[in-house]
Scaffold this motif. Structure first.
Motif, mmCIF file in Angstrom:
data_model
loop_
_atom_site.group_PDB
_atom_site.id
_atom_site.type_symbol
_atom_site.label_atom_id
_atom_site.label_comp_id
_atom_site.label_asym_id
_atom_site.label_seq_id
_atom_site.Cartn_x
_atom_site.Cartn_y
_atom_site.Cartn_z
ATOM 1 N N ARG A 1 0.866 -1.187 0.000
ATOM 2 C CA ARG A 1 0.000 0.000 0.000
ATOM 3 C C ARG A 1 0.900 1.233 0.000
ATOM 4 N NH1 ARG A 1 -5.097 1.406 4.091
ATOM 5 N NH2 ARG A 1 -5.311 3.602 3.526
ATOM 6 N N LYS A 2 0.646 2.165 -0.891
ATOM 7 C CA LYS A 2 1.486 3.358 -1.019
ATOM 8 C C LYS A 2 0.807 4.542 -0.347
ATOM 9 C CE LYS A 2 4.640 1.319 -3.583
ATOM 10 N NZ LYS A 2 6.012 1.097 -3.077
ATOM 11 N N GLU A 3 1.318 4.922 0.792
ATOM 12 C CA GLU A 3 0.799 6.072 1.524
ATOM 13 C C GLU A 3 1.967 6.988 1.897
ATOM 14 O OE1 GLU A 3 -2.150 7.026 2.115
ATOM 15 O OE2 GLU A 3 -3.484 5.298 2.041
ATOM 16 N N PRO A 4 1.873 8.285 1.583
ATOM 17 C CA PRO A 4 2.954 9.199 1.968
ATOM 18 C C PRO A 4 3.006 9.424 3.470
ATOM 19 C CG PRO A 4 1.122 10.430 1.011
ATOM 20 C CD PRO A 4 0.822 8.964 0.802
ATOM 21 N N ASP A 5 1.867 9.244 4.152
ATOM 22 C CA ASP A 5 1.777 9.451 5.605
ATOM 23 C C ASP A 5 2.394 10.787 6.020
ATOM 24 O OD1 ASP A 5 0.394 7.155 6.003
ATOM 25 O OD2 ASP A 5 1.963 6.074 7.058
ATOM 26 N N SER A 6 2.001 11.833 5.314
ATOM 27 C CA SER A 6 2.467 13.172 5.655
ATOM 28 C C SER A 6 1.573 13.756 6.745
ATOM 29 C CB SER A 6 2.427 14.093 4.427
ATOM 30 O OG SER A 6 3.280 13.598 3.411
ATOM 31 N N VAL A 7 2.171 14.199 7.834
ATOM 32 C CA VAL A 7 1.395 14.732 8.943
ATOM 33 C C VAL A 7 1.189 16.236 8.780
ATOM 34 C CG1 VAL A 7 3.449 15.044 10.399
ATOM 35 C CG2 VAL A 7 1.186 14.874 11.458
#
Length: 353
Positions: free
Chosen positions: A59-65
């Motif tokens: 799964r490709k998630e940047p997970d930028s907060v």
């Protein structure tokens, strides 16, 4: 749904589902005046995010907060810190086949029994994707207690174990390989084993070990709020965790007291550290060390039998993008939860000073 908050003074509340628009959290009780390194917070998220290597979920998630409150010009204000991590790569159709069935060893059945309904897309609230919020809060907690050093690493994958204590290995090498095992030879064996298991459509568990150094003496509360009890609760709240042991752990039960007692040096330190840095539920200034056992991921990319909502036996085949072994990505989560506990007790101690 209760149970979404952790900590007394340094408190984290998380929200969101795996396949919803976003995850997020509110950190209350963070002291004002802390110059936050925002890049370090994102770096911690990058260590946990999916798709980072060939042995984890793709799964490709940047997970930028994104921080929405509690920080002004990079400095904490003392007000609640609100943050959001957007979901960008959901494939909810991968889960339509479990809408009316229960996956073995998942939270599907228990959520239905408790709430009468469930978000079947990726497990909803029970998904380990929620731990991204913990990593954000843990990264901030690390900056609250900057002198304390927290290092976790993979010490076991299945039957492959690193049979050395943390003092015999170079902890600076944890990030030198995708398994996060600070021993190059063992890391390669573990990587090959995870690939082999994945090729069979199966999964495997493992152990994450953690060391907390530079801990001042006096952290922890007697009786119910012992330091090791809170660390245990923190670790056991992580998805897929099945066991926690600190200090000599279960091995200590095989020893004589004359061998297990930690004799004092004149400065109050101890000659040995079977206590794991905690005595009477309170830190004694020695290193705290513990192990966290993770079960094999429950989702199998192979055919298996289960039951549906009517109790009928049905045959299913796992779909979706899943980790064949969670421990490499669990390393920053273990560190984060340890940091939340230590920051909380650090602030509690300040009440007495």
């Amino acid at each position: 749904m209760a149970g979404n908050s952790f900590g007394k003074l340094f408190n984290l509340t998380t929200y969101g589902e795996s396949h919803g628009p976003a995850l997020g959290g509110v950190i209350d009780g963070c002291p004002p005046g802390i110059n936050l390194n925002l890049e370090a917070i994102q770096d911690e998220l990058n260590r946990r995010k999916p798709g980072q290597s060939k042995i984890v979920t793709q799964r490709k998630e940047p997970d930028s907060v994104e921080f929405h409150s509690g920080i002004f010009e990079g400095v904490t204000t003392g007000t609640p810190i609100g943050f959001v991590i957007k979901n960008t790569n959901q494939k909810s159709k991968d889960y339509t086949h479990i809408k009316d069935t229960y996956r073995p060893s998942h939270a599907d059945y228990t959520y239905d029994q408790k709430y009468g309904l469930r978000d079947y897309r990726g497990g909803g609230r029970s998904s380990a994707r929620e731990t991204a919020c913990r990593v954000v809060a843990g990264a901030i907690a690390k900056q609250v207690i900057q002198d304390v050093k927290i290092t976790a690493y993979v010490s076991r994958v299945g039957t492959l174990g690193l049979d050395k204590n943390y003092q015999e290995i170079d902890l600076s090498q944890v990030e030198s390989n995708i398994v996060r095992c600070p021993d190059a030879e063992m890391a390669k064996q573990m990587e090959d084993y995870i690939k082999e298991v994945r090729g069979k459509g199966d999964t495997v568990g493992g152990v994450v070990s953690c060391v907390i150094q530079n801990v001042p003496a006096g952290l922890g509360e007697p009786v119910f709020d012992k330091l090791h009890a809170e660390l245990g609760k923190a670790m056991l709240s992580i998805n897929a965790v099945k066991g926690f042991e600190y200090g000599s752990g279960f091995h200590g039960s095989t020893m004589y007291g004359s061998d297990h007692n930690d004799a004092f040096n004149s400065d109050g330190s101890t000659k040995t550290n079977y206590s794991g840095g905690i005595q009477g539920g309170i830190s004694n200034g020695m290193d705290i060390y513990f192990n966290v056992a993770f079960k094999p991921v429950a989702t199998l990319i192979q055919e298996y039998e289960t039951i549906d909502k009517e109790g009928k036996v049905v045959t299913m085949h796992g779909k979706g993008r899943h980790d064949p072994c969670v421990v490499p990505r669990a390393v920053p989560i273990v560190e984060a939860m340890a940091a939340l506990v230590m920051a909380d007790f650090h602030l509690l101690n300040k009440l007495y000073s």
